[in-house]
Design an enzyme around this catalytic site. Structure first.
Site, mmCIF file in Angstrom:
data_model
loop_
_atom_site.group_PDB
_atom_site.id
_atom_site.type_symbol
_atom_site.label_atom_id
_atom_site.label_comp_id
_atom_site.label_asym_id
_atom_site.label_seq_id
_atom_site.Cartn_x
_atom_site.Cartn_y
_atom_site.Cartn_z
ATOM 1 N N LEU A 43 52.421 -4.836 82.452
ATOM 2 C CA LEU A 43 51.285 -5.896 82.900
ATOM 3 C C LEU A 43 50.082 -4.926 83.924
ATOM 4 O O LEU A 43 50.453 -4.061 84.538
ATOM 5 C CB LEU A 43 51.980 -6.897 83.908
ATOM 6 C CG LEU A 43 52.751 -7.972 83.195
ATOM 7 C CD1 LEU A 43 53.373 -8.790 84.228
ATOM 8 C CD2 LEU A 43 51.997 -8.856 82.299
ATOM 9 N N ASP A 44 48.983 -5.598 83.706
ATOM 10 C CA ASP A 44 47.843 -4.751 84.242
ATOM 11 C C ASP A 44 48.063 -4.941 85.910
ATOM 12 O O ASP A 44 48.840 -6.168 86.239
ATOM 13 C CB ASP A 44 46.706 -5.511 83.957
ATOM 14 C CG ASP A 44 46.316 -5.013 82.800
ATOM 15 O OD1 ASP A 44 46.440 -4.102 82.140
ATOM 16 O OD2 ASP A 44 45.234 -5.689 82.041
#
Length: 303
Positions: free
Chosen positions: A40-41
């Site tokens: 995930l960013d």
């Protein structure tokens, strides 16, 4: 504390990287051998699925699962990264934004629903000639990524919030693995002629696993580990094997004539005692291992 194989669902907070969460899990569980089924960013929150010890071998069967995201898309400006962390590229005029109607937005969303072709964001982790696209983009190099086929099974508009110069859309998206929500924001804004980028992103589901069942990073502990057998059975289905069959699979042998018992192409081979042997697949009339977990010390084989 090392030596406990399992899976752990973690709810990643904003502002930390997926690698930070893995590092925290390594410290909490006393092992280096931890991986995750899809990053995930840093700006994003939500579900990370971690594999621990030998259960990391299961991650390959989890990365391709469909996912659900809750997101906020801001119409009215585009950015270099297609999210709020990038530099603003273009800002639409107030008149242009005011001309965007709710039916226009609904039509734009509908056009990005179903089987679509998507060019990933230039700051994605895709490799170009062996180097990460985001590393090239940050060095100012032009990055051209090939379009890829993805499926957006659901793209629901939950709210449309209008303010001076912006329209914020709260959306829920079900999509195939490899879909970039930032690219959906970018493309929706481009289709509407006003630019768009992502301001919030939360992953709420990976396959059958929900963020509601996840722990915060500080709560990662042996007690939070899910049994690899239960995880594998949930994702792949349960193929029950006797202790003798388990021993044969651990020794690399085929189960002759067992293919009719298999549902689909592959399943999780689990002993009657609940031990995960591995993932088995069809070979003609036989069953063979696609992946084995280590055999318990007692038997070269049984649980």
């Amino acid at each position: 504390m090392g030596g406990h194989p399992g899976m752990v669902l973690v709810d990643k907070p904003a502002g930390v990287t997926s690698h930070d969460v893995v590092a925290r899990a390594r410290r909490a569980l006393g092992t280096r051998k931890i991986g995750h089924a899809g990053t995930l960013d840093p700006m994003a929150t939500g579900l990370l699925v971690l594999g621990v010890e030998s259960a990391t071998r299961l991650l390959t069967y989890l990365v391709g699962l469909d996912k659900t995201y809750e997101a906020t898309i801001r119409l009215g400006s585009a950015t270099t990264t297609d999210d709020a962390e990038g530099e603003t590229l273009d800002v639409a005029s107030l008149d242009t934004i005011e001309r965007v109607t709710d039916p226009d937005i609904a039509a734009g969303v509908a056009a990005l629903t179903g089987a679509i072709s998507q060019v990933p964001s230039s700051v994605s982790a895709i490799k170009v000639d062996g180097r990460r696209a985001y590393d090239l983009a940050r060095k100012g190099e032009d990055v051209t990524l090939a379009a890829r086929a993805v499926t957006v099974a659901r793209f629901d508009l939950r709210a449309v919030r209008r303010a001076a110069g912006t329209i914020d859309l709260d959306v829920v998206i079900d999509c195939s693995s490899g879909t970039y929500i930032r690219a959906l924001a970018r493309d929706l804004g481009a289709d509407l002629g006003v630019g768009g980028h992502l301001t919030a992103l939360r992953r709420t589901r990976v396959g059958p696993f929900a963020v509601d069942d996840a722990v915060v990073p500080d709560a990662i502990a042996v007690e939070a580990l899910a049994d690899p057998a239960e995880v594998a059975a949930t994702v792949l289905g349960r193929f029950e094997v006797s202790d003798d069959e388990a021993r044969a699979l651990w020794q690399g042998k085929r189960l002759t004539g067992a293919a009719p018992r298999l549902v689909g192409e592959r399943q999780a081979a689990i002993t009657t005692g609940g031990t995960l042997v591995g993932v088995v697949e069809r070979r003609g009339d036989d069953i063979k291992s696609a992946m084995n977990l280590p055999a318990p010390a007692a038997a070269g084989g049984t649980g």
